[in-house]
Each structure stands twice: as structure tokens, then as C-alpha cells.
Scaffold this active site. Structure first.
Site, PDB file in Angstrom:
ATOM      1  N   HIS A 182       0.477   7.651   7.556  1.00 18.06           N
ATOM      2  CA  HIS A 182       2.232   6.988   9.244  1.00 18.06           C
ATOM      3  C   HIS A 182       2.995   8.318   9.143  1.00 18.06           C
ATOM      4  O   HIS A 182       3.889   7.522   9.644  1.00 18.06           O
ATOM      5  CB  HIS A 182       2.976   6.056   7.848  1.00 18.06           C
ATOM      6  CG  HIS A 182       1.383   5.187   7.822  1.00 18.06           C
ATOM      7  ND1 HIS A 182       1.002   3.964   7.086  1.00 18.06           N
ATOM      8  CD2 HIS A 182       1.557   3.935   8.670  1.00 18.06           C
ATOM      9  CE1 HIS A 182       0.384   3.123   6.524  1.00 18.06           C
ATOM     10  NE2 HIS A 182       0.437   3.100   8.656  1.00 18.06           N
ATOM     11  N   LYS A 193       1.089  -1.100   0.076  1.00 15.64           N
ATOM     12  CA  LYS A 193       0.027   0.361  -0.518  1.00 15.64           C
ATOM     13  C   LYS A 193       1.208   1.160  -0.041  1.00 15.64           C
ATOM     14  O   LYS A 193       1.905   1.418   0.460  1.00 15.64           O
ATOM     15  CB  LYS A 193      -0.874   0.004   1.544  1.00 15.64           C
ATOM     16  CG  LYS A 193      -2.076  -0.787   1.656  1.00 15.64           C
ATOM     17  CD  LYS A 193      -2.721  -0.813   2.646  1.00 15.64           C
ATOM     18  CE  LYS A 193      -3.961  -1.741   2.217  1.00 15.64           C
ATOM     19  NZ  LYS A 193      -4.721  -1.649   3.564  1.00 15.64           N
ATOM     20  N   HIS A 205       0.680   5.607   3.456  1.00 13.45           N
ATOM     21  CA  HIS A 205      -0.133   7.086   3.634  1.00 13.45           C
ATOM     22  C   HIS A 205      -0.118   8.099   4.080  1.00 13.45           C
ATOM     23  O   HIS A 205       1.083   7.784   5.298  1.00 13.45           O
ATOM     24  CB  HIS A 205      -1.705   6.243   4.102  1.00 13.45           C
ATOM     25  CG  HIS A 205      -2.723   6.977   3.924  1.00 13.45           C
ATOM     26  ND1 HIS A 205      -3.013   8.458   4.601  1.00 13.45           N
ATOM     27  CD2 HIS A 205      -3.947   7.395   3.200  1.00 13.45           C
ATOM     28  CE1 HIS A 205      -4.271   8.778   5.194  1.00 13.45           C
ATOM     29  NE2 HIS A 205      -4.695   8.118   3.757  1.00 13.45           N
TER      30      HIS A 205
END
Length: 578
Positions: A144, A138, A141
Site C-alpha cells: 500500500h 489487516k 502492507h
């Protein structure tokens, strides 16, 4: 630093109270500099003397302060003693103040504020800091960002204080989400797109398969089947998973490099699938594994044994859970590192998970669970780029750099730079970090690009600007490495205010080491920058007598060094031109 002054005041108190000087040093604190003109340097709270049992409870606090102050005497270090509100205040020899503080800044260098009586009993230990921990396959983001910069700050601080720190990135690289991704990639994955933009393509696959799984049972079953194959080591599934993991780490490392963050170890949930099963057997053997009506395996955490509170440790189909793998990971880290402290840095939504984790470890007889700590933080709201709503950290860093470049281009004070983009990146990262660290970590906050990138006020841009400005001053007025100066030339109110503020640096670092809240350091550096800006306008170097110019330049050099040290602890790379 404040060593001589604190020790002198503590020695005076020791003479009167009959308590050792060493015990009394911590109750002597530097007085914070306010906007009003400050004359006193240190204070001793009578309440703290009472709390520690150094004074006996008797007449009211104010009269005890008065009685005690009358028994203390001025000397060559302490020039004034006065009674404050429930405190005794001290003014120190102004010439000594300038001489000792400036000398200590240069003598101790990056250890200024750390080599202090306040840390004399500080135990240097082996500390694991687990932070960032994105889910592989992923994109990184923006959510994080907080874990990454908070964890980096804690690791920096612990290391600066002399601990052996292991920086660990515990990747979310296992679980049912990989069943979904694996099933999705088999349906509509593209090797060509994967090579061109790995995380973007995996993100698109994951979003698409998630949508399908909401309504289609065959997709849900395919995901469960893929994860089961992973758990049983089926070659094709494992090969695909390993490919996803490798390219994810490569992409993440590009982001970490931009943030100035490094890791000593990349760990992950996948490493503990076997250990998790062994742990489940241990839990079962001890009679701790219970089953819910749905067939989920749990450990009972309720005080009455009625399963009103429990931790899920195994799915009904026998596959492991996040909790199981976390228990196994903690046990393995103790075996491998024999840590004195392990700090997990994650969002506050995971508070219950970590409470349960520590409780299960305790139930299993792992007494070292008390050495584990969860540092939690709130969420960031409204962090958007110009492109839209889905925010990846790479986009946020690009946006910060782009906006900072625009601001620098529009500013009349911007210097000619060899690499404007690199400077804009460092200043942009500083802006993001300071914005994040200004308040309590547990607080949620609203993100605002315009406020974050302001060059004035309590921002990272302001810290960088002040640091660059002080370096510009040194380039213009540099007088080599001269360290000898006349302390009587640093008696202006603006110089005294800066010296007084430097007296508090070790106290601020000590406070941060106790509660791991970076806001104390951020607020300190903001005030240091404000005081430096005031002094820069009034304490001129050019046109002053050589003796005065030397003393002032040394003071400004010292301020820029402390500012740089503090910024580095926060995870900021100071710039010398902007």
C-alpha cells in the site's frame, strides 16, 4: 522566471510568422543543462511550429530553420541566435538572466514555477484523489506504500496548481473477507490480544481462518453466513465489524502521520451496501442485468451482446460485489461533490476492473464517467526487513529509520541533532519516496536497502543531504534578508548552469501536471542537487568580496528554496540538519 525570455522570443517569432505571441510562448523551451558546458538557453523546435500549423510544409526542416533564424534579430534580451539541429537556439542577456531568475525565486516563493505562462490557461477544478485504500482489520502492507505516496503526490500537485482537492481514503471495509474474519474471530479471537496489538491479532486470525477455509466447507459456510448477517444489519455482527473498523483507522493514522499524509475523508465500501442494492434494481429495470450459467448477475460489455465480456455486479446469493459498491460510490461522489475529475490510484492489477467500472457507468448514462481516471502502478519486489518475509509498512518505516540512524552515526559529517530519530525518519521516508518515483509508475522494481539509502547518487538521502548542506552554508554565512545584489557577480559557468536549470522548473512542473509522472520532478531535483554541489565546491562565499559573497549566498538560498518546494510536492519533509 523564464516569462520575460520566453515572451521576448515568442514576440520575435510573432513578428515574422504573424501568429500571436501568446500562442507561440508554449513552443519556446529552456535547453536542459548537460554535463558539457552549456551556452544556449532556449530553443524553438521547427517541428513543433510545423505540427501547430505555424509554418507551412515546404522545403526541408533544416532550411526552414535557417530561413526563419535569419529574419530574427538580437536585442537587449536576446544576445545570440543560432541554427541547431531542426531548431533555432537562443542565448539571453547573462546579466538579465541572473537578475530575473534570482528575483523571481524569492518574489514567487512556493509559487515559483507555478505562476508561469505555461499554466495561464490551466483550469482550477474540483478534484477527488482516492488513494491508499487499505483493507481494514489487516495490517498496512508495504504494497500500500505505492498507492499512498503516489496519491499524496498527485493531491499535492493538484492543490499547488490551485485545484480544490478532496483527499479520499476508500477503505476495503466490506465483502466476504469480513465474513471470514468474523467467523474466525468467533472461533479463536481474543479481546485481550486485540487490545494489546489490534492489527497484528486480526492479521493472525485472518491467516488462520483462511487456512482452515481451504479444506473445510463448514468454515466457508460460516463466513458466508456472517457476511449475510452483516448485509442484513444483524446487531452483533455489525458491532464487531464497527469495532474492527474503528481500531484499524486509529492504527493507520499513526502510519499516515509518519509519512506526512492526511485525508479529508475516510470513505469505504460499507457505506454503499444500500446504494449498491438500489443500483442493482436500476440495472435490472433497464434490462441490463444478465445471468451467467452459475447464476452470477453481470452487465454485458461485449460489442456483439454475447456475454463474451462482462462485469460481475451481484453474487448468485444476491450479495453485492466490489464492482457494485464502486459504481454506487462513484455516483454518490458526483451527487455530493459534483467533481470535475476523480483519480483512482491503485495497482495495475486493477486496470481491468476500472476499465469495466468506467464502461458500466457510461452504459448507465453517467456521462461524467469520462472525468474518471485510473492512475496505475507496478509492484515492488524484494522489500524485506531483517525480520523476515511478511512486510508491513510500519516495519519498513522502522527499518528505514533504524538504518538511517546507523548511517548518520557512522558519518563524519553528521551534525549534532536535537532529535536524531526524527531526522532519520524524514530522511528514510525521502529515500523510500525517491526510490519509488525514479522510474515510470507502471514499472515494477527491485527494492534494495543499500542502494535506497546511499548518500550519493539519485537518492532521497542525497536530496536531503544537499538541502541540509545549503542550510548549513546559510547559517555560517547568513547576511540577514538582503535581496539586492549585483547580477554581474553571478557569471561563473557554475552559476550560469544553475540559473539555466532554474529556467526549466515550470516546464518540468507542466510536464508532470500533464502525465502525473513524478519521475520528471525527481530527475530535475537530482540534477539541481548535483549542480548545487559543484557550485558549492567552486563558488566560495567566505574570503570573497562582499558584493560577490552576497550574490552567491542569494543564489544558494534560492536553490535550497526551490529544492524544498519540489521535495514538498513529492511528499518529502526537508531537513535543515543531518
Amino acid at each position: 522566471m523564464a516569462c520575460l525570455f520566453r515572451r521576448s522570443i515568442a514576440a520575435q517569432l510573432s513578428r515574422v510568422l504573424g501568429i500571436s505571441t501568446e500562442k507561440l510562448i508554449p513552443v519556446v523551451s529552456a535547453v536542459p543543462v548537460s554535463k558539457k558546458q552549456q551556452t544556449l538557453d532556449f530553443q524553438v523546435s521547427v517541428n513543433s511550429l510545423l505540427t501547430n500549423g505555424y509554418l507551412k510544409l515546404g522545403s526541408n526542416v533544416q532550411s526552414q530553420a535557417k530561413d526563419l533564424s535569419e529574419k530574427l534579430i538580437c536585442d537587449h534580451v536576446i544576445t545570440e541566435i543560432a541554427v541547431g539541429q531542426r531548431s533555432i537556439n537562443f542565448k539571453v542577456n547573462r546579466s538579465l538572466l541572473a537578475e530575473i531568475v534570482v528575483q523571481e525565486v524569492f518574489k514567487k516563493g512556493s509559487k515559483f514555477g507555478i505562476v508561469s505562462e505555461l499554466f495561464s490557461g490551466y483550469p482550477c477544478k474540483r478534484v477527488i484523489v482516492e488513494f491508499s485504500s487499505p483493507n481494514i482489520a489487516k495490517k498496512f502492507h508495504a504494497g500500500h506504500l505505492r498507492s499512498t505516496i503516489i496519491g499524496n503526490f498527485i493531491a499535492n500537485l493538484k492543490q499547488a496548481l490551485g485545484n480544490h482537492v478532496i483527499r479520499m481514503n476508500y477503505l476495503g471495509d466490506w465483502g466476504l473477507q469480513f465474513g471470514l474474519l468474523g467467523a474466525g474471530f468467533q472461533l479463536f479471537g481474543s479481546e485481550e490480544k486485540l487490545n494489546a496489538n489490534p492489527l497484528q491479532h486480526l492479521f493472525e486470525v485472518y491467516v488462520e481462518v483462511n487456512k482452515l477455509a481451504e479444506d473445510r466447507e463448514d468454515i466457508q459456510k460460516a463466513a458466508q453466513e456472517f457476511f449475510k448477517k452483516l448485509e442484513h444489519g444483524e446487531k452483533q455482527s455489525v458491532a464487531l465489524w464497527e469495532h474492527f473498523r474503528t481500531i484499524s483507522i486509529e492504527e493507520y493514522e499513526k502510519i499516515y502521520q509518519r509519512l506526512g499524509v492526511h485525508f479529508d475523508e475516510y470513505s469505504g465500501e460499507s457505506l454503499y451496501q444500500v446504494k449498491a442494492q438500489e443500483l442493482l434494481q436500476l440495472i435490472d429495470q433497464r434490462g441490463l442485468l444478465k445471468k451467467t450459467k452459475q447464476g452470477v448477475g453481470v452487465v454485458d460489455l461485449s460489442p456483439t451482446g454475447d456475454l463474451s465480456v462482462y462485469a460481475k455486479v451481484v453474487r448468485s446469493d444476491g450479495t453485492s460485489l466490489y464492482m457494485t459498491r464502486d459504481i454506487a460510490a462513484a455516483a454518490h461522489r458526483m451527487e455530493k461533490y459534483n467533481f470535475d475529475k476523480m483519480i483512482y490510484v491503485t495497482a495495475k492489477e486493477q486496470c481491468t476492473h476500472f476499465e469495466q467500472l468506467f464502461e458500466v457507468l457510461k452504459i448507465l448514462g453517467f456521462n461524467w464517467s469520462e472525468r474518471c481516471q485510473h492512475v496505475s502502478f507496478g509492484i515492488v519486489k524484494g522489500m524485506k526487513t531483517r525480520k523476515g518475509d511478511v512486510v508491513f509498512l510500519e516495519d519498513v518505516l522502522n527499518e528505514a529509520r533504524s538504518r538511517m540512524l546507523q548511517n548518520m552515526a557512522a558519518s563524519k559529517t553528521t551534525k549534532e541533532l536535537e532529535d536524531p530519530a526524527s531526522t532519520a525518519e524524514k530522511v528514510g521516508v525521502a529515500a523510500l519516496i525517491v526510490q519509488d518515483f525514479k522510474g515510470p509508475l507502471l514499472s515494477d522494481y527491485e527494492f534494495d536497502w543499500d542502494r535506497v539509502l546511499q548518500s550519493q547518487g539519485d537518492t532521497g538521502v542525497y536530496l536531503q543531504y544537499t538541502h541540509a548542506r545549503l542550510h548549513s552554508l546559510q547559517r555560517q554565512c547568513g547576511r540577514g534578508e538582503e535581496r539586492q545584489f549585483n547580477p554581474d557577480c553571478l557569471q561563473d559557468p557554475q552559476a550560469i548552469a544553475l540559473l539555466q536549470h532554474l529556467l526549466r522548473y515550470d516546464e518540468v512542473l507542466h510536464q508532470v501536471s500533464e502525465d502525473l509522472q513524478p519521475r520528471h520532478l525527481v530527475n530535475y531535483l537530482i540534477m539541481l542537487s548535483r549542480l548545487a554541489s559543484i557550485a558549492h565546491r567552486t563558488l566560495h562565499i567566505k574570503g570573497s568580496l562582499p558584493e560577490v559573497a552576497t550574490a552567491r549566498l542569494l543564489l544558494f538560498k534560492g536553490i535550497s528554496a526551490v529544492l524544498a518546494n519540489g521535495m514538498k510536492l513529492l511528499g518529502i519533509t526537508p531537513v535543515e540538519k543531518m
